[in-house]
Structures are given as structure tokens and as C-alpha cells.
Design a protein around this motif. Structure first.
Motif, PDB file in Angstrom:
ATOM      1  N   LEU A 184       0.827  -1.205   0.000  1.00 42.93           N
ATOM      2  CA  LEU A 184       0.000   0.000   0.000  1.00 42.93           C
ATOM      3  C   LEU A 184       0.863   1.258   0.000  1.00 42.93           C
ATOM      4  O   LEU A 184       0.566   2.229  -0.705  1.00 42.93           O
ATOM      5  CB  LEU A 184      -0.938  -0.005   1.206  1.00 42.93           C
ATOM      6  N   VAL A 185       1.936   1.259   0.782  1.00 42.67           N
ATOM      7  CA  VAL A 185       2.843   2.412   0.801  1.00 42.67           C
ATOM      8  C   VAL A 185       3.472   2.601  -0.577  1.00 42.67           C
ATOM      9  O   VAL A 185       3.603   3.724  -1.074  1.00 42.67           O
ATOM     10  CB  VAL A 185       3.935   2.236   1.874  1.00 42.67           C
ATOM     11  N   ALA A 186       3.830   1.484  -1.222  1.00 40.26           N
ATOM     12  CA  ALA A 186       4.414   1.549  -2.568  1.00 40.26           C
ATOM     13  C   ALA A 186       3.427   2.164  -3.553  1.00 40.26           C
ATOM     14  O   ALA A 186       3.792   2.952  -4.424  1.00 40.26           O
ATOM     15  CB  ALA A 186       4.840   0.156  -3.023  1.00 40.26           C
ATOM     16  N   GLU A 187       2.144   1.812  -3.425  1.00 46.48           N
ATOM     17  CA  GLU A 187       1.121   2.331  -4.333  1.00 46.48           C
ATOM     18  C   GLU A 187       0.806   3.797  -4.063  1.00 46.48           C
ATOM     19  O   GLU A 187       0.627   4.589  -4.988  1.00 46.48           O
ATOM     20  CB  GLU A 187      -0.154   1.497  -4.209  1.00 46.48           C
ATOM     21  N   LYS A 188       0.723   4.161  -2.768  1.00 42.34           N
ATOM     22  CA  LYS A 188       0.341   5.528  -2.397  1.00 42.34           C
ATOM     23  C   LYS A 188       1.501   6.515  -2.488  1.00 42.34           C
ATOM     24  O   LYS A 188       1.303   7.699  -2.758  1.00 42.34           O
ATOM     25  CB  LYS A 188      -0.227   5.542  -0.975  1.00 42.34           C
ATOM     26  N   GLY A 189       2.708   6.025  -2.221  1.00 40.39           N
ATOM     27  CA  GLY A 189       3.875   6.893  -2.301  1.00 40.39           C
ATOM     28  C   GLY A 189       4.175   7.672  -1.041  1.00 40.39           C
ATOM     29  O   GLY A 189       5.197   8.363  -0.972  1.00 40.39           O
ATOM     30  N   THR A 190       3.292   7.577  -0.023  1.00 39.74           N
ATOM     31  CA  THR A 190       3.546   8.254   1.248  1.00 39.74           C
ATOM     32  C   THR A 190       2.997   7.423   2.404  1.00 39.74           C
ATOM     33  O   THR A 190       2.004   6.694   2.247  1.00 39.74           O
ATOM     34  CB  THR A 190       2.875   9.649   1.310  1.00 39.74           C
ATOM     35  N   ILE A 191       3.639   7.576   3.550  1.00 39.89           N
ATOM     36  CA  ILE A 191       3.158   6.928   4.781  1.00 39.89           C
ATOM     37  C   ILE A 191       1.795   7.502   5.171  1.00 39.89           C
ATOM     38  O   ILE A 191       0.895   6.779   5.604  1.00 39.89           O
ATOM     39  CB  ILE A 191       4.163   7.153   5.935  1.00 39.89           C
ATOM     40  N   THR A 192       1.646   8.812   4.976  1.00 35.95           N
ATOM     41  CA  THR A 192       0.406   9.505   5.374  1.00 35.95           C
ATOM     42  C   THR A 192      -0.810   8.919   4.672  1.00 35.95           C
ATOM     43  O   THR A 192      -1.829   8.612   5.303  1.00 35.95           O
ATOM     44  CB  THR A 192       0.506  11.010   5.061  1.00 35.95           C
ATOM     45  N   GLU A 193      -0.728   8.763   3.350  1.00 35.76           N
ATOM     46  CA  GLU A 193      -1.859   8.243   2.580  1.00 35.76           C
ATOM     47  C   GLU A 193      -2.149   6.795   2.928  1.00 35.76           C
ATOM     48  O   GLU A 193      -3.311   6.388   3.015  1.00 35.76           O
ATOM     49  CB  GLU A 193      -1.589   8.381   1.076  1.00 35.76           C
ATOM     50  N   ALA A 194      -1.099   6.007   3.137  1.00 35.86           N
ATOM     51  CA  ALA A 194      -1.291   4.607   3.509  1.00 35.86           C
ATOM     52  C   ALA A 194      -1.958   4.499   4.875  1.00 35.86           C
ATOM     53  O   ALA A 194      -2.842   3.661   5.091  1.00 35.86           O
ATOM     54  CB  ALA A 194       0.052   3.865   3.511  1.00 35.86           C
ATOM     55  N   ALA A 195      -1.544   5.346   5.815  1.00 35.36           N
ATOM     56  CA  ALA A 195      -2.132   5.341   7.152  1.00 35.36           C
ATOM     57  C   ALA A 195      -3.612   5.703   7.113  1.00 35.36           C
ATOM     58  O   ALA A 195      -4.425   5.120   7.839  1.00 35.36           O
ATOM     59  CB  ALA A 195      -1.361   6.312   8.055  1.00 35.36           C
ATOM     60  N   LYS A 196      -3.978   6.662   6.253  1.00 30.86           N
ATOM     61  CA  LYS A 196      -5.391   7.046   6.114  1.00 30.86           C
ATOM     62  C   LYS A 196      -6.226   5.862   5.634  1.00 30.86           C
ATOM     63  O   LYS A 196      -7.311   5.597   6.149  1.00 30.86           O
ATOM     64  CB  LYS A 196      -5.529   8.204   5.122  1.00 30.86           C
ATOM     65  N   ASP A 197      -5.714   5.155   4.628  1.00 32.39           N
ATOM     66  CA  ASP A 197      -6.451   4.025   4.064  1.00 32.39           C
ATOM     67  C   ASP A 197      -6.626   2.902   5.085  1.00 32.39           C
ATOM     68  O   ASP A 197      -7.686   2.271   5.160  1.00 32.39           O
ATOM     69  CB  ASP A 197      -5.724   3.473   2.836  1.00 32.39           C
ATOM     70  N   LEU A 198      -5.582   2.644   5.850  1.00 36.20           N
ATOM     71  CA  LEU A 198      -5.603   1.545   6.816  1.00 36.20           C
ATOM     72  C   LEU A 198      -6.182   1.954   8.174  1.00 36.20           C
ATOM     73  O   LEU A 198      -6.433   1.095   9.028  1.00 36.20           O
ATOM     74  CB  LEU A 198      -4.177   1.006   7.022  1.00 36.20           C
ATOM     75  N   LYS A 199      -6.351   3.278   8.358  1.00 35.47           N
ATOM     76  CA  LYS A 199      -6.811   3.812   9.644  1.00 35.47           C
ATOM     77  C   LYS A 199      -5.834   3.444  10.766  1.00 35.47           C
ATOM     78  O   LYS A 199      -6.217   3.066  11.868  1.00 35.47           O
ATOM     79  CB  LYS A 199      -8.217   3.320   9.974  1.00 35.47           C
ATOM     80  N   TYR A 200      -4.547   3.526  10.443  1.00 42.08           N
ATOM     81  CA  TYR A 200      -3.468   3.306  11.401  1.00 42.08           C
ATOM     82  C   TYR A 200      -2.814   4.654  11.701  1.00 42.08           C
ATOM     83  O   TYR A 200      -2.923   5.593  10.912  1.00 42.08           O
ATOM     84  CB  TYR A 200      -2.388   2.384  10.832  1.00 42.08           C
ATOM     85  N   VAL A 201      -2.110   4.730  12.838  1.00 39.40           N
ATOM     86  CA  VAL A 201      -1.278   5.900  13.083  1.00 39.40           C
ATOM     87  C   VAL A 201      -0.023   5.764  12.224  1.00 39.40           C
ATOM     88  O   VAL A 201       0.437   4.658  11.938  1.00 39.40           O
ATOM     89  CB  VAL A 201      -0.908   6.034  14.573  1.00 39.40           C
ATOM     90  N   GLN A 202       0.536   6.902  11.824  1.00 41.57           N
ATOM     91  CA  GLN A 202       1.683   6.880  10.923  1.00 41.57           C
ATOM     92  C   GLN A 202       2.893   6.163  11.527  1.00 41.57           C
ATOM     93  O   GLN A 202       3.634   5.474  10.824  1.00 41.57           O
ATOM     94  CB  GLN A 202       2.063   8.301  10.530  1.00 41.57           C
ATOM     95  N   SER A 203       3.061   6.312  12.818  1.00 46.36           N
ATOM     96  CA  SER A 203       4.214   5.678  13.463  1.00 46.36           C
ATOM     97  C   SER A 203       4.151   4.157  13.366  1.00 46.36           C
ATOM     98  O   SER A 203       5.193   3.483  13.262  1.00 46.36           O
ATOM     99  CB  SER A 203       4.292   6.104  14.937  1.00 46.36           C
ATOM    100  N   ASN A 204       2.940   3.614  13.369  1.00 45.04           N
ATOM    101  CA  ASN A 204       2.779   2.163  13.245  1.00 45.04           C
ATOM    102  C   ASN A 204       3.226   1.698  11.856  1.00 45.04           C
ATOM    103  O   ASN A 204       3.936   0.694  11.715  1.00 45.04           O
ATOM    104  CB  ASN A 204       1.315   1.781  13.484  1.00 45.04           C
ATOM    105  N   ILE A 205       2.806   2.454  10.831  1.00 45.66           N
ATOM    106  CA  ILE A 205       3.199   2.120   9.456  1.00 45.66           C
ATOM    107  C   ILE A 205       4.717   2.202   9.319  1.00 45.66           C
ATOM    108  O   ILE A 205       5.361   1.309   8.762  1.00 45.66           O
ATOM    109  CB  ILE A 205       2.543   3.088   8.447  1.00 45.66           C
ATOM    110  N   THR A 206       5.285   3.279   9.852  1.00 44.56           N
ATOM    111  CA  THR A 206       6.736   3.481   9.752  1.00 44.56           C
ATOM    112  C   THR A 206       7.499   2.342  10.403  1.00 44.56           C
ATOM    113  O   THR A 206       8.470   1.808   9.838  1.00 44.56           O
ATOM    114  CB  THR A 206       7.137   4.813  10.403  1.00 44.56           C
ATOM    115  N   SER A 207       7.073   1.932  11.591  1.00 46.12           N
ATOM    116  CA  SER A 207       7.777   0.860  12.299  1.00 46.12           C
ATOM    117  C   SER A 207       7.654  -0.479  11.579  1.00 46.12           C
ATOM    118  O   SER A 207       8.606  -1.264  11.556  1.00 46.12           O
ATOM    119  CB  SER A 207       7.246   0.738  13.733  1.00 46.12           C
TER     120      SER A 207
END
Length: 290
Positions: A11-34
Motif C-alpha cells: 500500500l505504501v508503494a502504491e500511495k507513495g507516502t506513509i500519510t496516505e497509507a495510514a489514512k487508508d488503513l486507519k493506522y497511526v503513521q508511526s505504526n506504518i513506519t515501524s
């Protein structure tokens, strides 16, 4: 390595940003980053280039994305095969060239009968759709018949007659070849057939203009912008109304088949199996005009 990590990575590869991926997954950005950093640590290689505009894949990340898509697609297929009660359900993503005039008949028949299927339809030119089926991005696609990749299976749908059209000013072949060609982008089967005819006639097109939709091509033709090579069934009424003129092309160039393709190595789940059965039933019931 967890399956969810691959989903997040894709999803991050498709969206190009952590922010957009986090919105789609309804996760906090720090979780995606880790999760991304954990995956990079496990594989001992950077998967993304970080920059101000977002994130782009490294060469290693691109390799992982190829495998990730296969794993996720295979997992979804496995779920459908194991959990299925024989009735079509879940997602079905189908591609089609823009000019499949009979497609609504197939889709309407299928959707009315199998209400638990979440059907999505995407348009594109033949070459692009073939690639998307091969890379598991689509479950199948309607394309113009071409040399078939060995990893694909084709089911014939119907045969079309292509016709060269112009506005009413153009009457002779000499005038015709001076006109710009209005067509879809490279990879379109109709464009390839017209190019073959031009080549065999030792004619070089004066100008080629690419468009995104059939509607725009047809409207531009009626306004005298150029000529187009399109299915006769799409434009018969326009010709009867005097908006355009037909120009016949030899049968070896004008007869073309539409086929439905799918990967040969994927399991034939009830969802896709019933879709193919719907195509066959539509043919037997003579829903397709000749």
C-alpha cells in the motif's frame, strides 16, 4: 515476516507516502513506519528512498513488490477456494478494451445472478490489460485477439468487423490517407491492424492523434479532424444518420475477435468460473448481434 507487513508495504508503494497509507488503513503513521522498518531489517536492505515528496521504491523494493503482489493474490485465491460454498463471492476485477459493445449484457446478467460478488471493471488497451492479468492485477480481461502469452488462457467472446470512418468530405482512398489517424494509444489491437494495412499498402500516415475514449474519437471524426478504425457495430447508426462515411478495408485486416483472458495457472474459483459460464451462456442465447 508477517503477511500484514507485506500488505502495508504494498500500500505504501502504491500511495507513495506513509500519510496516505495510514489514512487508508486507519493506522497511526508511526505504526506504518515501524512495520516498514521492521521489514527492511528482516530483509537487511532499504526498500524505499525517502525524500520530501514522499517515498519511492529502491531496486530491491521493486523486486519485493513483484513477489508481494503474487503472494497477496495467491492468498486471496486460497481463501476463496477454501471458504467457498460453491457460490461466487468476493472481489472480481475485470479489465476491458473500450470498444466491447456487448460487455454490459454480460455484466448485467452476471451481477443480477451473483449478488455477493464485488465486481470492478477497468478499461485500457490490449497490451496493458495483458500485462495486468499476467501480474495478477486483474482476474481477467476482454481484449482484441493477439499472439497469446503461454501463461494465459483465452475464451472467445465474439467477432467484430472493423471499418474505417471519416466525415462526409472524404470519398477516395487518396483523400483518406492524407487525413490524420484518430486512435487509442499504442497497444490497441485496432490501431495495430490499421498500421498493418498501411504498411502493406506502403503508405505512411501523415499524422497520428491519440485519444483516451471512443466517444471523443467518434465526435472528432464527425467534425472532420481525421479518420478512425473502429467496430462497425459501434457506428452503424451514425452512418445511417449521415454523420460519417464508411470505407471498407480488406477482410484480413477488418475481421477481429474479442477474447476473455485469464492466467492459466490460477485456480478456477466459482467466482471466475461462473463469469466464464455467463459469457458462454450469452453466446448460446444469441445475446450478441453479429
Amino acid at each position: 515476516m508477517e503477511f500484514k507487513d507485506l500488505e502495508i508495504f504494498q500500500l505504501v508503494a502504491e500511495k507513495g507516502t506513509i500519510t496516505e497509507a495510514a489514512k487508508d488503513l486507519k493506522y497511526v503513521q508511526s505504526n506504518i513506519t515501524s512495520r516498514i522498518r521492521k521489514l527492511e531489517d528482516e530483509l537487511n536492505t532499504p526498500l524505499f528512498n525517502r525524500h520530501r515528496r514522499g517515498m519511492s521504491l529502491t531496486p530491491e523494493g521493486k523486486k519485493l513488490l513483484t513477489y508481494s503482489k503474487k503472494i497477496i493474490a495467491l492468498t486471496e485465491e486460497m481463501k476463496q477456494a477454501v471458504q467457498s460454498n460453491g457460490e461466487p463471492s468476493g472481489k472480481l476485477e475485470i479489465g476491458t478494451v473500450e470498444t466491447v459493445i456487448h460487455l454490459p449484457k454480460i455484466l448485467s446478467s452476471y451481477v443480477k445472478k451473483y449478488k455477493d460478488v464485488d465486481l470492478s471493471v477497468f478499461t485500457g488497451v490490449t497490451s496493458t490489460l495483458v500485462e495486468e492479468v499476467l501480474h495478477h492485477k486483474l482476474d481477467g480481461a476482454f481484449i482484441t485477439e493477439s499472439d497469446l502469452h503461454p501463461d494465459l488462457v483465452a475464451h472467445e467472446v465474439f467477432q467484430e468487423e472493423l471499418v474505417l470512418i471519416s466525415d462526409n468530405r472524404v470519398s477516395s482512398l487518396d483523400e483518406l490517407v492524407e487525413e490524420p489517424i484518430l486512435c487509442f494509444s499504442k497497444g490497441c489491437g485496432y490501431r495495430a491492424r490499421l498500421a498493418e494495412w498501411y504498411r502493406d499498402q506502403d503508405i505512411s500516415p501523415k499524422k497520428i492523434m491519440e485519444f483516451g475514449t471512443l466517444e471523443t474519437i467518434l465526435r472528432s471524426t464527425t467534425m472532420g479532424l481525421g479518420i478512425a478504425f473502429v467496430p462497425k457495430s459501434e457506428v452503424t447508426q451514425m452512418e445511417k444518420n449521415g454523420l460519417i462515411r464508411f470505407h471498407q478495408v480488406p477482410e484480413q485486416y477488418s475481421k477481429i475477435k474479442t477474447v476473455f483472458i485469464r492466467r492459466a495457472d490460477t485456480s478456477l474459483t466459482p467466482t471466475i468460473e461462473k463469469f466464464i459460464e455467463t459469457i458462454e451462456s450469452s453466446k448460446k442465447e444469441n445475446l450478441f448481434s453479429k
